[in-house]
Scaffold this motif. Structure first.
Motif, PDB file in Angstrom:
ATOM      1  N   ALA A   1      20.173 -38.446 -18.690  1.00 43.51           N
ATOM      2  CA  ALA A   1      20.314 -38.900 -17.304  1.00 43.51           C
ATOM      3  C   ALA A   1      20.145 -37.750 -16.319  1.00 43.51           C
ATOM      4  N   SER A   2      20.585 -36.549 -16.708  1.00 44.47           N
ATOM      5  CA  SER A   2      20.475 -35.400 -15.802  1.00 44.47           C
ATOM      6  C   SER A   2      19.033 -34.978 -15.581  1.00 44.47           C
TER       7      SER A   2
ATOM      8  N   CYS B   1      17.277 -45.295 -17.187  1.00 51.07           N
ATOM      9  CA  CYS B   1      17.640 -44.420 -16.073  1.00 51.07           C
ATOM     10  C   CYS B   1      16.607 -44.482 -14.954  1.00 51.07           C
TER      11      CYS B   1
ATOM     12  N   LEU C   1      25.551 -39.435 -11.219  1.00 43.41           N
ATOM     13  CA  LEU C   1      26.173 -39.609 -12.528  1.00 43.41           C
ATOM     14  C   LEU C   1      27.688 -39.568 -12.378  1.00 43.41           C
TER      15      LEU C   1
ATOM     16  N   SER D   1      17.261 -45.523 -11.112  1.00 44.81           N
ATOM     17  CA  SER D   1      16.901 -44.675  -9.963  1.00 44.81           C
ATOM     18  C   SER D   1      16.099 -45.441  -8.921  1.00 44.81           C
TER      19      SER D   1
ATOM     20  N   ALA E   1      25.012 -44.111 -14.634  1.00 41.98           N
ATOM     21  CA  ALA E   1      23.923 -43.617 -13.781  1.00 41.98           C
ATOM     22  C   ALA E   1      23.541 -44.684 -12.769  1.00 41.98           C
TER      23      ALA E   1
ATOM     24  N   LEU F   1      19.372 -39.845  -9.251  1.00 42.52           N
ATOM     25  CA  LEU F   1      20.512 -40.529  -9.853  1.00 42.52           C
ATOM     26  C   LEU F   1      21.810 -39.819  -9.508  1.00 42.52           C
TER      27      LEU F   1
END
Length: 309
Positions: free
Chosen positions: A245-246, A228, A253, A232, A168, A251
Motif C-alpha cells: 500500500a505504501s 489499492c 493508510l 486511490s 487504505a 492513499l
C-alpha cells in the motif's frame, strides 16, 4: 600419476623449452627437469631426446600427451568454474514470488542487490501464492517469497517478518482523518475485496463473521496492488499489506484494530542448501522490507539469515 608432472610436460611441449616451461609454471628449470625425469620413470618410456642444447619430444611422448591433455584441460575448466562461482560471474539467482512482493518489495531489493553484486543476475518469476509453492517444490528456483503458512512437499519455509495490515483509502474519504479504524467502521462503506483464495481475504471474512459485519463489496480482485489502485481512485477502501500500500500513490493508510498480521516467509528448496547469493539476497530483502514498511513491520530475531532446519 602426479598432476604436477603432467603440467610440467604440458608446459614444456607448449613453450618448446624447459626454461620457458619453468617460467610458465613459476618454477625453476631444475624443478621442471626433475618432474620430467620422474614422469619418464613412471610411464616407462623416454619422453624427450636431446638435440643440441634443446629437447626433442619422442613420438611416444606426443601420443601420451594427446591422450592425456584433456585431463589438464578439464582441470583448467574446473578452476575456471570455481573462480566463476566465487566471483558470482555469470551467476543467475532464480526467484519466484507472489504479486504483492513482486510489486512492493522486489524492485527495490533487486536494485540494492545488483549494486552489491554487479556480476550476478536475477531472474524473477511472479506467480500466485499457491503456484509459488508448486514452482518452488519443483526445485527449479533458488529462493522464493510468499505469505505464510504455505505447505508443499520438498519445500522448507522460514518466516522472516510480520506485517500489520492497514486500511487504505484516498485522502478525500470521510474516514481518512481517523487514526484507527475498527470492524464496525467498515459497515456500509464501499469495500474493495481480494478474492477468497487469498490469506488476507480469509482473515477479513473470519473477523467480520465474528463481529457480525457484512461488507459492502463493490469490487473484487486477485491482487493487492489493483485493490489499492482502485481505492486511490475513490472507489472505496480496502485492507492491504502495508508495504504494498505504501508504494501506491494517493492513499492514506490507517491502522486497523484488532490488529491483523501477515507473515512474510522465505521459501527454500528441501533438497539443497541455499547458495551464498541466496543468503545475501535474503538479507537485502529483509533490509528493504524494514525500510519501506517502517513501524508496521516486525522483523524476526534471526533477520535475513537463512537457517537450517
Amino acid at each position: 600419476m602426479s598432476l604436477k608432472r603432467l603440467q610440467a610436460l604440458k608446459a614444456v611441449l607448449e613453450t618448446g623449452s624447459v626454461t620457458d616451461g619453468a617460467q610458465m609454471l613459476n618454477r625453476t628449470q631444475p624443478q621442471i627437469s626433475r618432474l620430467l625425469a620422474a614422469l619418464e620413470d613412471e610411464v616407462g618410456f623416454p619422453l624427450f631426446v636431446r638435440q643440441g642444447r634443446g629437447l626433442l619430444p619422442t613420438r611416444e611422448c606426443l601420443r601420451f600427451y594427446e591422450g592425456t591433455r584433456h585431463i589438464l584441460d578439464g582441470l583448467q575448466d574446473i578452476s575456471r568454474v570455481a573462480k566463476s562461482i566465487r566471483s558470482h560471474h555469470e551467476a543467475w539467482l532464480h526467484i519466484v514470488t507472489q504479486p504483492y512482493f513482486a510489486h512492493g518489495i522486489m524492485p527495490n531489493a533487486i536494485h540494492a542487490f545488483s549494486k552489491q553484486y554487479p556480476s550476478a543476475r536475477v531472474s524473477l518469476e511472479v506467480r500466485s501464492r499457491v503456484d509459488v509453492g508448486l514452482w518452488m517444490s519443483g526445485q527449479k528456483f533458488d529462493f522464493g517469497m510468499a505469505a505464510l503458512p504455505l505447505d508443499f512437499p520438498g519445500l522448507r519455509t522460514q518466516p522472516f517478518a510480520e506485517a500489520r495490515v492497514v486500511v487504505a483509502m484516498p485522502p478525500s474519504h470521510p474516514l481518512a482523518d481517523r487514526k484507527v479504524l475498527r470492524p464496525e467502521d467498515l459497515r456500509g462503506q464501499p469495500f474493495i475485496a481480494l478474492r477468497t483464495s487469498t490469506l488476507l481475504r480469509q482473515f477479513t471474512d473470519e473477523l467480520c463473521a465474528r463481529q457480525g459485519i457484512e461488507l459492502q463489496i463493490v469490487a473484487e480482485t486477485s491482487t493487492g496492488e489493483s485493490a489499492c489502485m482502485m481505492a486511490s481512485l475513490g472507489m472505496g477502501l480496502t485492507l492491504s499489506d502495508p508495504v504494498l500500500a505504501s508504494r501506491v500513490p494517493g492513499l492514506v493508510l490507517l491502522d486497523f484494530e484488532p490488529a491483523l498480521h501477515l507473515r512474510y516467509g522465505f521459501l527454500l528448496p528441501g533438497l539443497f542448501a541455499p547458495s551464498a547469493l541466496a543468503q545475501a539476497f535474503a538479507q537485502t530483502v529483509v533490509e528493504t522490507v524494514a525500510q519501506i514498511g517502517g513501524s508496521r513491520i516486525k522483523v524476526c530475531d534471526h533477520g535475513g539469515e537463512i537457517r537450517p532446519d
